[in-house]
Design a protein around this motif. Structure first.
Motif, mmCIF file in Angstrom:
data_model
loop_
_atom_site.group_PDB
_atom_site.id
_atom_site.type_symbol
_atom_site.label_atom_id
_atom_site.label_comp_id
_atom_site.label_asym_id
_atom_site.label_seq_id
_atom_site.Cartn_x
_atom_site.Cartn_y
_atom_site.Cartn_z
ATOM 1 N N ALA A 535 -57.106 152.411 -46.064
ATOM 2 C CA ALA A 535 -56.298 151.936 -47.187
ATOM 3 C C ALA A 535 -56.848 152.440 -48.514
ATOM 4 C CB ALA A 535 -56.247 150.412 -47.185
ATOM 5 N N ARG A 536 -58.154 152.505 -48.631
ATOM 6 C CA ARG A 536 -58.774 152.909 -49.892
ATOM 7 C C ARG A 536 -58.781 154.426 -50.060
ATOM 8 N NH1 ARG A 536 -64.192 151.633 -50.267
ATOM 9 N NH2 ARG A 536 -63.979 151.565 -52.546
ATOM 10 N N GLY A 537 -58.821 155.153 -48.954
ATOM 11 C CA GLY A 537 -58.890 156.611 -49.008
ATOM 12 C C GLY A 537 -57.704 157.265 -48.335
ATOM 13 N N THR A 538 -56.516 156.718 -48.567
ATOM 14 C CA THR A 538 -55.315 157.243 -47.909
ATOM 15 C C THR A 538 -55.100 158.718 -48.200
ATOM 16 O OG1 THR A 538 -54.324 155.039 -48.061
ATOM 17 C CG2 THR A 538 -52.838 156.852 -47.558
ATOM 18 N N PHE A 539 -55.556 159.195 -49.349
ATOM 19 C CA PHE A 539 -55.404 160.613 -49.669
ATOM 20 C C PHE A 539 -55.980 161.495 -48.565
ATOM 21 C CE2 PHE A 539 -59.742 159.852 -51.138
ATOM 22 C CZ PHE A 539 -60.395 161.024 -50.782
ATOM 23 N N ALA A 540 -57.014 161.008 -47.872
ATOM 24 C CA ALA A 540 -57.709 161.809 -46.866
ATOM 25 C C ALA A 540 -57.044 161.754 -45.498
ATOM 26 C CB ALA A 540 -59.166 161.357 -46.754
ATOM 27 N N THR A 541 -55.869 161.132 -45.405
ATOM 28 C CA THR A 541 -55.151 161.086 -44.125
ATOM 29 C C THR A 541 -54.129 162.207 -43.991
ATOM 30 O OG1 THR A 541 -53.411 159.599 -44.955
ATOM 31 C CG2 THR A 541 -55.418 158.583 -44.079
ATOM 32 N N LYS A 542 -53.942 163.000 -45.039
ATOM 33 C CA LYS A 542 -53.047 164.162 -45.011
ATOM 34 C C LYS A 542 -53.773 165.356 -45.622
ATOM 35 C CE LYS A 542 -49.390 161.745 -43.652
ATOM 36 N NZ LYS A 542 -48.777 161.922 -42.301
ATOM 37 N N HIS A 543 -53.441 166.538 -45.118
ATOM 38 C CA HIS A 543 -53.996 167.743 -45.731
ATOM 39 C C HIS A 543 -53.274 168.117 -47.022
ATOM 40 C CE1 HIS A 543 -55.341 168.550 -41.458
ATOM 41 N NE2 HIS A 543 -56.441 168.837 -42.128
ATOM 42 N N LEU A 544 -52.019 167.735 -47.132
ATOM 43 C CA LEU A 544 -51.208 168.152 -48.281
ATOM 44 C C LEU A 544 -50.434 166.985 -48.841
ATOM 45 C CD1 LEU A 544 -50.140 170.765 -49.869
ATOM 46 C CD2 LEU A 544 -48.094 170.495 -48.453
ATOM 47 N N TRP A 545 -50.447 166.886 -50.159
ATOM 48 C CA TRP A 545 -49.562 166.018 -50.925
ATOM 49 C C TRP A 545 -49.033 166.856 -52.088
ATOM 50 C CZ3 TRP A 545 -49.456 160.654 -49.514
ATOM 51 C CH2 TRP A 545 -50.481 160.237 -48.655
#
Length: 639
Positions: A535-545
């Motif tokens: 939840a805190r590091g959701t950015f790290a669950t995808k390679h691209l945004w």
């Protein structure tokens, strides 16, 4: 090997890094406003960069209002304020009191690190647990570690860290070799008290030293390596004007701040823009050990620790070889005083092998050209790990980012029955499995501000009338039109890449000019979706945004990461599912390492690497390096 002189900056540019004089002006303005006091400390000070329109409209010599963001913490009360200060006008432009339960906590600072051993050694539960193990508390170094957010009793709304102990047998002994495992303290920094001691299990403290700087451990140094000298008799090919750098066809600005470290601005090639801004905007190191004293281990080194505060002063011949240009960097200490890091950023050219080559059977021509690249880098040390960030700019328009991870792996005990979540790196010494996940924020400007992202991957073509022998495959191209569509994973099995295209600029073949983001495609976050760190590091669950440019959306895990409950940053912004097709966009790329430590990583870890590459795709109508001359050393062509 020489160091070129640093020319003085005579005119401020909106993106110039913070100076010592500006730090003093910020502190003076806050003091004048009554916001400082005996117990107030600075947890963050950095340039509040102007929005993109203001930067692009700036003319040389034009007056610049230099504004800075400063986050203040009262150590006695835990009250914190987020402020914006004009160093030019000596005014506090805005101030907001932070709500820790909603906003999260300010970063952890050096002053608090220094309190940890004093706090734990005043607690009988901690010292008693050590004595029961036969350990003198005075020999134990207490590591100050960010707490994360968990449903632990009495922690909500408090400023918390957790501490693990490591025994140090003498002043030169590296304590990481001697973890006191099975024991953890949960600490309230404001009240300066231990809330809880978790005494889960007694493990033998590993005894073998890990002193990689001790000849008794390393043995005598080898004598077989002959010297390597890198020289440029006529000097480097780059020019430096303040923080603006020109090299071959590249033109860019160098910035720096204590949260992201090295930042790059207004990057262009052949006078055509490629990137407006680039940085490593966050990183997270989630650990895999689920034990009661270690389940909480995950560190956001940028947002929780302001990791560029610990930037190394680089040394010629050790960190950098060749004709070097150094940039000093300035950060603010806990008291809001400037601290100059000498030689914080290193820049040099290096040979990079063959650029292009061909021996022609019909004409007999034999031509080779050497590749060269400009290297801009810095190194920072966060606790046990050291990270180097290297930006490479090549003659052919390629940009690469390489992170070099080294230092000392975090350690644990390694029991006789084995460990499912750690490797044994020395007798009785474990190194828990973990990841290093970085997020690059790429404010792209490929030939201008109207950009979009297309996912391109290899697609097999089934046997058909048009493919009777089954040998065909093709490039499948998908335009990612909204934020939801653009949250993507890499797929190396399909050679998946992301083309950042200019929707209004075409080459002579009628194709949109582009730069290609080539991911390494290593795993994203492996923690379960229900985990707090997810939840805190959701950015790290995808390679691209991909998001539309917004001047306030700068950090992928949100502004205040320390003890934030989660959901901030990219997952919050992208819920709006905004249009990213032909817009002024920001590309966020997660990359990194999944580390199953090995014995060869101990007692100091050889560099491991992670990164990504940006290459021009139809940005030029042909090879842009045809004009690179042959090497002038007289050995390129046979006599």
């Amino acid at each position: 090997m020489t160091i070129t002189e640093r020319p003085a900056t005579t005119t401020a540019h909106p993106l110039d890094p913070m100076t010592a004089e500006e730090v003093n002006a910020v502190r003076a303005a806050l003091e004048q406003a009554g916001l400082l006091g005996e117990h107030v400390r600075f947890t963050f000070v950095a340039l509040e960069e102007p929005d993109k329109d203001s930067v692009l409209a700036h003319e040389p010599g034009q007056a610049v209002d230099r504004r800075f963001r400063a986050v203040l913490l009262d150590l006695a009360t835990g009250v914190s304020h987020d402020t914006v200060v004009s160093a030019t006008r000596s005014t506090v432009d805005s101030m907001r009191r932070l709500d820790p339960a909603v906003d999260g906590q300010p970063p952890i600072i050096d002053t608090e690190f220094e309190l940890v051993e004093q706090i734990v050694n005043a607690d009988e539960r901690w010292t008693g647990a050590l004595r029961r193990r036969g350990i003198d508390p005075a020999t134990v170094r207490a590591a100050p570690l960010s707490a994360g957010v968990y449903d632990e009793p009495g922690e909500r709304g408090r400023r918390i860290i957790r501490s693990l102990g490591f025994q140090q047998f003498h002043d030169a002994d590296h304590p990481w070799a001697h973890p006191v495992d099975g024991l953890c303290a949960h600490i309230d920094l404001t009240r300066r008290e231990v809330l809880r001691v978790v005494d889960h299990r007694e493990f033998p403290v590993p005894q073998e030293p890990g002193n990689f700087d001790d000849p008794e451990v390393t043995g005598p140094p080898r004598t077989s390596l002959k010297p390597i000298e890198i020289t440029q008799p006529e000097g480097p090919s780059f020019t430096v004007d303040g923080h603006r750098v020109r090299w071959e066809n590249w033109d860019l600005r160098i910035g720096f701040n204590e949260r992201e470290g090295l930042t790059l601005h207004q990057v262009s090639f052949h006078e055509r823009p490629v990137l407006h801004r680039a940085s490593i905007a966050e990183m997270v190191v989630p650990y895999a050990d689920p034990s009661p004293v270690r389940f909480w281990q995950n560190y956001f080194d940028c947002g929780e620790y302001m990791f560029a505060r610990y930037t190394n002063s680089l040394e010629l011949g050790c960190d950098c070889l060749g004709e070097i240009h150094y940039f000093d960097t300035v950060v603010a200490d806990d008291f809001g005083r400037p601290r100059t890091i000498r030689n914080g950023i290193c820049m040099h050219e290096e040979d990079y092998g063959v650029l292009w080559k061909h021996t022609d059977v019909f004409t007999g021509s034999r031509e080779t050209r050497r590749q060269r690249r400009l290297v801009i880098s810095f190194f920072t040390t966060v606790g046990n790990y050291d990270y180097g960030f290297y930006w490479y700019f090549s003659l052919d328009g390629t940009i690469q980012l390489e992170c070099k991870a080294t230092g000392i792996t975090f350690t644990s005990a390694y029991p006789e029955e084995g460990h499912k979540h750690a490797s044994q790196v020395a007798p009785g010494l474990g190194a828990p499995f973990h990841q290093h996940l970085f997020c690059a924020r790429l404010d792209v400007a490929v030939d201008g501000r109207h950009n979009a992202v297309e996912e391109v991957e290899a697609e097999r073509v089934p046997v058909s009338d048009g493919n009777p022998h089954g040998n065909a495959f093709r490039a499948k191209r998908t335009r990612l039109r909204t934020e939801a569509e653009a949250a993507r994973l890499a797929d190396n099995a399909k050679a998946r890449t992301w083309h950042i295209v200019n929707t209004e600029s075409r080459n002579r073949y009628g194709d949109n000019v582009a730069y290609v983001l080539r991911p390494e495609g290593q795993p994203v976050m492996l923690a379960d979706d229900a985990a707090s760190v997810h939840a805190r590091g959701t950015f790290a669950t995808k390679h691209l945004w991909v998001t539309p440019y917004h001047p306030e959306q700068r950090y992928p895990a949100g502004d205040l990461v320390n003890q934030h409950p989660g959901g901030a940053g990219l997952p919050s912004w992208t819920r709006a599912d905004r249009d990213v097709d032909g817009q002024d966009i920001v590309v966020w790329h997660t990359f990194g390492l999944t580390h199953f430590p090995r014995p060869e990583d101990w007692p100091v870890m050889p560099v491991d690497r992670a990164g990504f590459t940006l290459t021009p795709q139809g940005f030029f109508d042909r090879n842009p390096t045809l004009d690179v001359p042959p090497s002038s050393n007289g050995h390129c062509h046979p006599s």
